[in-house]
Design an enzyme around this catalytic site. Structure first.
Site, short mmCIF file in Angstrom:
data_model
loop_
_atom_site.label_atom_id
_atom_site.label_comp_id
_atom_site.label_asym_id
_atom_site.label_seq_id
_atom_site.Cartn_x
_atom_site.Cartn_y
_atom_site.Cartn_z
N GLU A 1 -1.26 1.62 -5.18
CA GLU A 1 -0.97 0.39 -4.44
C GLU A 1 -0.93 -0.83 -5.36
O GLU A 1 -1.81 -0.98 -6.22
CB GLU A 1 -2.05 0.20 -3.37
N HIS B 1 0.84 -1.21 0.00
CA HIS B 1 0.00 0.00 0.00
C HIS B 1 0.88 1.27 0.00
O HIS B 1 0.89 2.03 0.97
CB HIS B 1 -0.87 -0.08 1.26
O1 TA6 Z 1 -6.12 2.64 -0.13
C1 TA6 Z 1 -7.42 2.30 -0.14
C2 TA6 Z 1 -7.98 2.24 1.29
O2 TA6 Z 1 -8.69 1.04 1.45
C3 TA6 Z 1 -8.85 3.46 1.53
O3 TA6 Z 1 -10.21 3.11 1.49
C4 TA6 Z 1 -8.39 3.97 2.89
O4 TA6 Z 1 -9.15 3.37 3.92
C5 TA6 Z 1 -6.94 3.55 2.90
O5 TA6 Z 1 -6.95 2.25 2.30
C6 TA6 Z 1 -6.25 3.59 4.24
O6 TA6 Z 1 -6.69 2.57 5.07
P1 TA6 Z 1 -6.14 2.56 6.60
O7 TA6 Z 1 -6.77 1.36 7.24
O8 TA6 Z 1 -4.64 2.44 6.51
O9 TA6 Z 1 -6.55 3.88 7.19
#
Ligand code: TA6
Length: 299
Positions: free
Chosen positions: A273, A170
């Site tokens: 990501e 990510h």
């Molecule tokens: O990157 C996509 C995602 O699923 C977004 O919906 C947002 O929630 C992000 O990840 C960050 O997630 P986190 O659990 O690290 O706050």
């Protein structure tokens, strides 16, 4: 974890092991190709700079460095599920790999022209089995060489039943300004819009940003690029073993709702990501393995 033992085994020219922010153990690797720091907590790449000192990744000024909480920025390892758990919203978002303590298996600074690497491992435990009932071994290799920063996550099924994972490296990238940024390579690719009930749409032209964007591009190509990075150079993202690319910027309102994210930090970051998310789940049979890999470089 015995830090002095790790230092004795691995510390050498170009490799330092110590306690970083929040007292979390960090491995810092520096060689002729740049520098990368990795937290053993979460196997979390915290920073990556080129040989010229240009930062590639982004870390929130409000990131929290406490066990049981994910670190905001760098490259969180989302595994064995992406996003919220499908059946139990009490389970940690993006799985548990990013909030587990990983074992340092091996590390080389790059005394040869091949560059250096850090290898980490996570295996199932009573705690992980309580969240996800399968025996597994994860080997994560962070390599810094001539071709850039290569991250390779190997999932091995150590049990007698097949299991299915959704996963993502990510990556949070640092931008000069979100207003001038764009993602190239996704033109004409279908995506699931996480802000519109996962409705399926088709990307028209470059991905640009003037609002929150949260999209899972499916059957995504193996190469994408970001224009508008802090360095002013184009970031190339080359994947293997990845069927999805997730693009996310929280924009104003969501940035304000996240306590570990500065209200205006949405202007200086972008997530692209390398994933297998949504319908792109990966099934791993007993004794089989799957590798998810991304190579990051500045052009
Ligand atoms: O990157 C996509 C995602 O699923 C977004 O919906 C947002 O929630 C992000 O990840 C960050 O997630 P986190 O659990 O690290 O706050």
């Amino acid at each position: 974890m015995d830090l002095s033992l790790l230092q004795e085994r691995f510390q050498k020219e170009g490799l330092a092991i110590g306690l970083g922010t929040g007292g979390l153990p960090v491995v810092a690797l520096r060689n002729e190709f740049g520098a990368v720091t990795v937290s053993l907590y979460g196997a979390h790449v915290l920073s990556y700079t080129t040989a010229a000192g240009e930062p590639v990744l982004w870390l929130s000024d409000k990131a929290v460095f406490e066990r049981s909480k994910p670190i905001r920025g760098g490259v969180p390892v989302c595994w064995p599920w992406f996003g919220a758990h499908q059946q139990d919203s009490e389970k940690p978002a993006h799985g548990f790999a990013r909030i587990c303590e990983w074992e340092l298996l091996d590390a080389h600074s790059g005394e040869n022209a091949e560059g250096g690497w850090i290898e980490l491992r996570l295996v199932d435990s009573q705690q992980t089995r309580a969240l996800w009932p399968y025996p597994f071994e994860l080997i994560y290799r962070v390599s810094l060489g001539r071709d850039g920063l290569r991250l390779t996550l190997r999932t091995q099924n150590k049990g007698a039943e097949a299991f299915s994972v959704t996963t993502a490296l990510h990556s949070y990238f640092g931008l000069a300004s979100i207003d001038a940024a764009s993602v190239l390579g996704l033109e004409g690719v279908d995506y699931l819009d996480q802000l519109d009930d996962l409705s399926r749409k088709t990307q028209e032209g470059l991905v640009k940003f003037d609002r929150e964007v949260d999209r899972i591009y499916v059957n995504a190509p193996s190469k994408t690029w970001i224009d508008g990075a802090i360095s002013g150079r184009r970031i190339e993202i080359q994947s293997q073993g990845s069927r999805s690319t997730v693009v996310w910027n929280p924009w104003i309102d969501k940035a304000k709702r996240m306590s570990d994210f500065g209200d205006t930090e949405y202007k200086e970051m972008l997530c692209v990501e390398t994933a297998n998310a949504g319908p792109d789940a990966i099934v791993v049979s007993p004794d089989q393995a799957h590798e998810l890999e991304v190579l990051l470089k500045l052009l």
